[in-house]
Structure formats: C-alpha cells, structure tokens
Design a protein around this motif. Sequence first.
Motif, mmCIF file in Angstrom:
data_model
loop_
_atom_site.group_PDB
_atom_site.id
_atom_site.type_symbol
_atom_site.label_atom_id
_atom_site.label_comp_id
_atom_site.label_asym_id
_atom_site.label_seq_id
_atom_site.Cartn_x
_atom_site.Cartn_y
_atom_site.Cartn_z
ATOM 1 N N GLN A 7 43.356 6.091 -30.312
ATOM 2 C CA GLN A 7 42.506 5.129 -31.008
ATOM 3 C C GLN A 7 43.376 4.360 -31.996
ATOM 4 O OE1 GLN A 7 39.010 6.950 -32.602
ATOM 5 N NE2 GLN A 7 38.102 5.046 -33.314
ATOM 6 N N ARG A 8 43.955 3.234 -31.517
ATOM 7 C CA ARG A 8 44.961 2.516 -32.302
ATOM 8 C C ARG A 8 44.619 1.047 -32.522
ATOM 9 N NH1 ARG A 8 50.205 4.607 -28.773
ATOM 10 N NH2 ARG A 8 49.855 6.846 -29.069
ATOM 11 N N TRP A 9 43.612 0.527 -31.861
ATOM 12 C CA TRP A 9 43.391 -0.911 -31.836
ATOM 13 C C TRP A 9 42.056 -1.292 -32.454
ATOM 14 C CZ3 TRP A 9 47.296 -3.964 -29.801
ATOM 15 C CH2 TRP A 9 48.300 -3.274 -29.105
ATOM 16 N N LEU A 10 42.005 -2.510 -33.001
ATOM 17 C CA LEU A 10 40.766 -3.120 -33.474
ATOM 18 C C LEU A 10 40.520 -4.392 -32.683
ATOM 19 C CD1 LEU A 10 40.786 -2.929 -37.395
ATOM 20 C CD2 LEU A 10 39.229 -1.746 -35.840
ATOM 21 N N GLN A 11 39.284 -4.570 -32.240
ATOM 22 C CA GLN A 11 38.901 -5.792 -31.549
ATOM 23 C C GLN A 11 38.173 -6.694 -32.530
ATOM 24 O OE1 GLN A 11 39.778 -6.089 -28.152
ATOM 25 N NE2 GLN A 11 39.353 -8.273 -28.474
ATOM 26 N N LEU A 12 38.836 -7.755 -32.987
ATOM 27 C CA LEU A 12 38.253 -8.695 -33.934
ATOM 28 C C LEU A 12 37.999 -10.008 -33.208
ATOM 29 C CD1 LEU A 12 40.582 -7.981 -37.000
ATOM 30 C CD2 LEU A 12 38.338 -6.984 -36.516
#
Length: 384
Positions: free
Chosen positions: A107-112
């Motif tokens: 769990q390393r990413w952010l979806q903006l």
Amino acid sequence: MTMSALTRPGERDRLIVKFKEIDWVFCLALCLIAGAGILMQFSIAGGSWTPWALSTAGRFAFCFVLMICLAMIDLRVWFALSYPIYGLGLILLVAVEVVGDISLGAQRWLQLGPVRLQPSEIMKIGVVLGLARFYHGMSGESARLSWWLLIPAAMVGVPVLLVAHQPDLGTAVLIAATGGAIMVLAGLSWKIIGGLILGVAAAIPPFVMFVLHDYQRKRVLTFLDPESDPSGSGYHILQSKIALGSGGLLGKGFGLGSQSQLNFLPEKHTDFIFATLAEEFGFVGCASVLFLFGAVIFMALRMASITHSHFARLGAAGVTATFALYVLINGAMVMGMAPVVGVPMAMLSYGGTVMLTMMIGFGLVLAARVHRYSEVSSGKGTLL
C-alpha cells in the motif's frame, strides 16, 4: 505584451546572470546518464521506442527544464518552503495508510484524481529540506550532542516507520540513511554514531527474524545463499550475475544481450537495468556510466561546499547522499552483494517518480551554487 513590460531590465539582467552561473558540465553529466538509460530501454524493448524509451525521454526533458527553473529560485524561498514540504509529505504518508491503493501486496500509492502519487518519494526531499532547515542556525555544540537531537531523530524515524509499514523496505532504508548522513554532516558526536552502529548491528538479526514480512525475510536469506532456490527466490540474483559476467570486457553488443532480450533477466528495465548494461556493453560500458555517476556526486558535493548558507550546504549534501545511496544500493543488489529491496538505479532505470524526485533535488543543488553568496536568516525564512 512584450517581455520588457513583464520584467524590469534589472530583473532580466539578474536572471541572465543566474542562468550563466548554472554548472552546465554537471547538467551534461546528468543528460549522459539519462541518455544511457534511454538507450538501454530502447534496446531491451527490441529496438523500439515504446513502451519505455520514449516516455523516459519525455519525462527527462520535462524534469530537466524543471530543474533549471528551480535552480533560479532564491535559497530563502527553499528555506521558507522546507517545513511545509516536509509536513505535506508526512500528511500524504498518513493518507496512504488510510486510503492508499494496494498493489502487489503493498500500500504505497495515492490516487488523486488523474494523478497516481507515491508520497514516500516526496518524503525523500522533505526529510532533506526539513533537516537542513532544523540544523540551520543551530550551534555546533547542540548539533554534536544535546537533547535537541531527539527532534531530528523523530523527523527521520516517523516517516521511516510509515514507509516500512507499507511495506517498502528499500525506500525506508534510503530515507533513514539520508537522514543519518545529514545528521553526521551537521556535526553529530562520534560517540552517538558509534553507539548507533553497534545498536543497529545488534538489532539486525531479531529484526530480520521477527519484524520483516515473510517475503522480505526470504529475500535476505536468499541473498546469503541464492543457490538454495535457483528457480524461485534466488532467480533474480543468479540471472543478474549471469548477465554481469557474460558481458566480459566489451559486452555482447547493443541489442544482443541474451539474458535481457530473451526475458531471463527480471525487471530488466528498472531494478536490473545495470545488469542489462553490463551484458551489452561489458566492463567498459559499466565503468563509463559509473564514472559519470561519480562525476555527478563529486560536482554536487563541490557545489554544496562552496555555498555560504549552512541550510544550502546540508540540503545539497543531503540530495547528493540520496543519489549516491541509490547507486550504491542498486549496484550492490545487482552484483549480489545486498538483498533485492527494489531500489532502482537513479536516472538510469525506467520510472518517472524517482527521476522527478532526484531532478527536484538537483534543482536545490544548482540553486546552492547559483545563490552561493546569499545569506539565509535563521529566522522564519521570509524574503527580504
């Protein structure tokens, strides 16, 4: 509207002077490293610009222009933005824990919106800027040994724990090592350094056995004996060693590397691109690229050493330490001298996030040279 209407003559003159102060030999070395990476990505795609080489070329062009623009920014602006950038990185790391995307068990990413962001990359620059600002104006005695050192220790430790929990051990190690390097350069007591080294050495065995995830522990044990599972966990290291050794002195030739072209070598365009380079261009090719890496590190440290601002010195040195750690860790990993922890070869491997992070950092390094006579107040860093 003409340029003269937008910019006063004195301001234009200052911009021209700043532009001339940029170290263009340093920029050329970066271009050559990125060019070697693009060349290898073209080769391992079977002589095609897609899917890797063309996108890397476009990203580097954008990042290069961004780096030059950042080099023109006054050090007082960098100083004023240091804590906000660190705080933003920390908030985004916490957000990853709550709403981050899960991919391949991490769990390393952010979806903006349309943008997919890896906050740990922002944190690499955030830690450098945050620590450089904290130590700016601090007395040598306080930086050497005092209770104040608990603050920079926390500034490094909190993001390291958050990144390690994702889990992303390679990035966590990079952030920790970069933070430690800045603290040492700031004047940390050798008694503390020695105690930390002994403490880390003593903690490694229980950390490996009881804290690491199963796949991470397997990577460490495989590093110690890759031949124990040649078709499983040891496959990456063994194929990398085969590619390194088969290149010989001059290599097999451009586009003729069997390990990469026939897909025996995993992650050939990212983590193991240096092994691909070794197979096709041999020892001479590897030595040439390593010389370029060494030249970039040397020139960056020289630029850090000549600036009058303590903030700029530590910031530029911290960026250089991050870059050097990328090279050392990836090189050791590819040669089987370190566990496979997913650290790419900066500026050579495919991947826009690492390239963007490093080029922003090199913007600070160049700004330290361009504004080397500027003084940064130990106050709030407002523009004068």
